[in-house]
Design an enzyme around this catalytic site. Structure first.
Site, PDB file in Angstrom:
ATOM      1  N   LYS A  79       0.842  -1.199   0.000  1.00 53.14           N
ATOM      2  CA  LYS A  79       0.000   0.000   0.000  1.00 53.14           C
ATOM      3  C   LYS A  79       0.879   1.251   0.000  1.00 53.14           C
ATOM      4  CE  LYS A  79      -3.903   2.025   2.579  1.00 53.14           C
ATOM      5  NZ  LYS A  79      -4.764   1.869   3.775  1.00 53.14           N
ATOM      6  N   SER A 154      -9.666   1.764   2.877  1.00 56.41           N
ATOM      7  CA  SER A 154      -8.821   2.495   1.973  1.00 56.41           C
ATOM      8  C   SER A 154      -7.783   1.649   1.246  1.00 56.41           C
ATOM      9  CB  SER A 154      -8.098   3.600   2.744  1.00 56.41           C
ATOM     10  OG  SER A 154      -7.264   3.043   3.738  1.00 56.41           O
ATOM     11  N   SER A 178      -9.818  -0.417   7.158  1.00 55.02           N
ATOM     12  CA  SER A 178      -9.231  -0.327   5.808  1.00 55.02           C
ATOM     13  C   SER A 178      -8.495  -1.544   5.286  1.00 55.02           C
ATOM     14  CB  SER A 178      -8.283   0.856   5.739  1.00 55.02           C
ATOM     15  OG  SER A 178      -9.016   2.020   5.520  1.00 55.02           O
TER      16      SER A 178
HETATM   17  N1  GLN Z   1     -13.092   4.202   6.328  1.00 58.53           N
HETATM   18  C1  GLN Z   1     -12.519   4.663   7.539  1.00 58.53           C
HETATM   19  C2  GLN Z   1     -12.129   6.123   7.378  1.00 58.53           C
HETATM   20  O1  GLN Z   1     -12.456   6.661   6.398  1.00 58.53           O
HETATM   21  C3  GLN Z   1     -11.329   3.825   7.912  1.00 58.53           C
HETATM   22  C4  GLN Z   1     -10.154   4.103   7.080  1.00 58.53           C
HETATM   23  C5  GLN Z   1      -8.961   3.301   7.502  1.00 58.53           C
HETATM   24  O2  GLN Z   1      -9.083   2.291   8.176  1.00 58.53           O
HETATM   25  N2  GLN Z   1      -7.788   3.800   7.136  1.00 58.53           N
HETATM   26  O3  GLN Z   1     -11.526   6.701   8.207  1.00 58.53           O
END
Ligand code: GLN
Length: 486
Positions: A79, A154, A178
C-alpha cells in the site's frame, strides 16, 4: 502452470524445493499485471526492474543450492502509505506525489530480509481516509468481481491486486477497517493485527492511536505467514509491544472443538443486507459443525463507535497532517506572495476534499472550548468500548460479525453522502478503538456474485486463535478458492 494463481505458501514451497525459478514467478506476475492493470487500476507505481533483479539473485542462490530466505522470490504489493526507500510513497495524495522516502518502513526491512519481492505500490484513499478508494487523487481502482463496483477502502488497490492475482499477497493499513473491509469486498483473507503487534515505523500516520499494518492474502495460511514476518517489537516504534510472536502457521491446527464463539446482539442492525445476514448465519453453523459453541455476548457501546471514531481519528489526523506545509517535503505551490499564503495555497492545492473535511473536523474537535465536549468525551467513550470487549471476552474466545453491513457498492453511490460512507465501517471501527485484532474471511457470495466477508475478532495479541478459527472455516468450505472471472 499459471504461477500467479498460486498462494504464497504454494509459491514458497515450489521455490524452496528448487522446482520453480523466482525469475519465472516474477515474470509471470508482471505479465498478469500487464494484462489486468488497465481494467483494475490497482497500482500507483510499479517496480519491475528491482523485483527481477532480486529474483535473479535468488535464482543464482538456487543454482548453487544455497539456503534461501523463507519467502525468497514471493512477489507482493505494498500500500502506498508504507515508506519504501527510493520508491515514491504518495498516499494517493497530490501533496506527496513526488515524495521518495530515504528509508524503509520496518515492515519493508523485515519483508526484504525474508526475501519477499515488491512488485509495486498500490492505490488507496488519500491518506487512508475513505472506504472505497474513490478518494485517491490519481485513479479509481475497480473491484475484480464486478468492475462497476468499488474494491472497498482504503486499502482498495492492495485488495484488488490480490483478488485479481496481480500479486501473491499484499500489505495494507487499517485505522477503522481499511484492511478488513476491502478484504471483504474483494473476497480475500485480510487481517488487522492488535494495536502494537506490528511496527508503525515508516507507516505514514493518519490516526496514530488506531493505525496498524497487516496482510491481505488469498487464504488464511498466507496471512499467518506474512504476519509472522512483519510482527514483533521494534525499538523504532515506542508503541510496538514487546510480546513474543508465535509461529502462526504452526497454530493452524484445524481444531476448534469447544471454542466459544461470541455473537454480539448489537450487530444485527437495520439496513443490513439480508444476503449478508444469511451468509453470516450459515458461517456460524459451519463453525458449530466443527465443534465450536455459540455464546451470546453484548457490546453495549457499539452505537457510539462511529461517532467516537470520527472524533478521535480526525483529531489525530489534523495534528499528523500539519507537517505537510510545503516546506519539509512534498508539494509546494508554485505561486505565493508570502509565507502564510504559501502554506495556505499548498494545502488548498495539495489535499483533496475528504482530507480537508477531516482536518477541519479534527481541528474543531480539539479547539479550546470544544475539546472537553468532543475530544475528551470521545476518549472516555473509547474506554467504555474497550471495556465492552474485555467483558465480552470473559465469556468467549473469539467474536464473529459481518465485516461490513453490505457487499461492495457501485462507484459514486456514497460519494455525495460522507455519513453513508462512514457507516460502511460500522462493524470494523470498534476493533481499532479497542485495539483488538480482526480478520476477514470470505464466507460466500451474493446472488449477483459479490463476495461477503465474515469478521473474526480476537483478544489482544491473540491473532493465533482468530487465524486458527478462520483457517478451520476455510478448510470446511471452498469460498476462498473462488476466483473472479476476468
Ligand atoms: N473508512 C474509515 C475512514 O475513512 C477507515 C479508514 C482506515 O481504516 N484507514 O476513516
Amino acid at each position: 502452470m499459471e504461477l500467479h494463481r498460486l498462494t504464497i505458501h504454494e509459491l514458497r514451497d515450489l521455490i524452496q524445493k528448487g522446482e520453480v525459478s523466482p525469475v519465472r514467478v516474477v515474470q509471470d506476475f508482471l505479465v498478469r499485471i500487464g494484462q489486468m492493470e488497465d481494467q483494475i487500476q490497482a497500482f500507483n507505481t510499479l517496480t519491475p526492474r528491482t523485483a527481477v533483479g532480486f529474483a535473479k539473485k535468488f535464482e543464482e542462490m538456487q543454482a548453487r543450492r544455497e539456503k534461501l530466505p523463507p519467502l525468497a522470490g514471493v512477489p507482493l504489493a505494498i500500500k502506498d502509505v508504507i515508506c519504501t526507500k527510493g520508491v515514491a510513497t504518495t498516499c494517493s495524495s497530490r501533496i506527496l506525489e513526488n515524495y521518495v522516502p530515504p528509508y524503509n518502513a520496518t515492515v519493508m526491512a523485515r519483508l526484504n530480509a525474508a526475501g519477499a519481492l515488491m512488485l509495486g505500490k498500490t492505490n488507496m484513499d488519500e491518506f487512508a481516509m475513505g472506504s472505497s478508494t474513490e478518494n485517491s487523487a490519481f485513479k479509481k481502482t475497480r473491484n475484480p468481481w464486478n468492475l462497476g463496483c468499488v474494491p472497498g477502502g482504503s486499502s482498495g488497490g492492495s485488495a484488488a491486486a490480490v483478488a485479481a492475482d496481480m500479486c501473491a499477497g499484499a500489505l495494507g493499513s487499517d485505522t477503522g477497517g481499511s484492511i478488513r473491509q476491502p478484504g471483504g469486498f474483494c473476497g480475500i483473507a485480510a487481517l488487522k493485527p492488535t494495536y502494537g503487534r506490528v511496527s508503525r515505523y515508516g507507516l505514514v500516520a493518519f490516526a496514530s492511536s488506531l493505525d496498524q499494518i497487516g496482510p491481505l492474502t488469498k487464504d488464511v495460511r498466507d496471512a499467518a505467514i506474512l504476519l509472522k514476518v512483519i510482527a514483533g517489537h521494534d525499538p523504532l516504534d515506542s508503541t510496538s509491544a514487546n510480546v513474543p510472536v508465535p509461529d502462526y502457521e504452526a497454530g493452524l491446527t484445524g481444531d476448534i472443538k469447544g471454542l466459544r464463539v461470541g455473537i454480539p446482539s448489537e450487530y444485527s442492525i437495520p439496513g443490513m443486507d439480508p444476503e449478508v445476514e444469511s451468509a453470516i448465519h450459515e458461517a456460524i453453523r459451519v463453525l458449530e459443525g466443527l465443534g465450536a459453541v455459540q455464546e451470546k455476548v453484548s457490546l453495549p457501546h457499539t452505537d457510539y463507535a462511529v461517532a467516537t471514531y470520527y472524533l478521535v481519528a480526525t483529531a489525530e489526523a489534523s495534528s499528523n497532517l500539519e507537517r505537510y506545509d510545503g516546506v519539509k517535503y512534498g508539494y509546494r505551490t508554485p505561486r505565493s506572495e508570502h509565507l502564510i499564503d504559501m502554506y495556505m495555497k499548498t494545502r488548498r492545492e495539495g489535499f483533496g476534499p475528504e482530507v480537508k473535511r477531516r482536518i477541519m473536523l479534527g481541528t474543531y474537535a480539539l479547539s479550546a472550548g470544544y475539546y472537553d465536549a468532543y475530544y475528551l468525551k470521545a476518549l472516555k467513550v473509547r474506554t467504555l468500548i474497550r471495556q465492552d470487549f474485555t467483558e465480552a471476552f470473559k465469556r468467549c474466545d473469539v467474536i464473529v460479525t459481518p465485516t461490513s453491513p453490505t457487499p461492495a457498492f457501485k462507484f459514486g453511490e456514497k460519494t455525495d453522502d460522507p455519513l453513508q460512507m462512514y457507516l460502511s465501517d460500522i462493524f470494523t471501527i470498534s476493533g481499532n478503538l479497542a485495539g483488538v485484532p480482526g480478520l476477514n474471511v470470505n464466507c460466500g457470495f451474493t446472488k449477483s456474485g459479490l463476495p461477503i466477508g465474515l469478521q473474526v475478532i480476537g483478544k489482544p495479541f491473540d491473532e493465533e486463535t482468530i487465524l486458527r478459527v478462520a483457517h478451520a472455516y476455510e478448510q470446511a468450505t471452498s469460498w476462498h478458492r473462488e476466483r473472479p472471472r476476468l
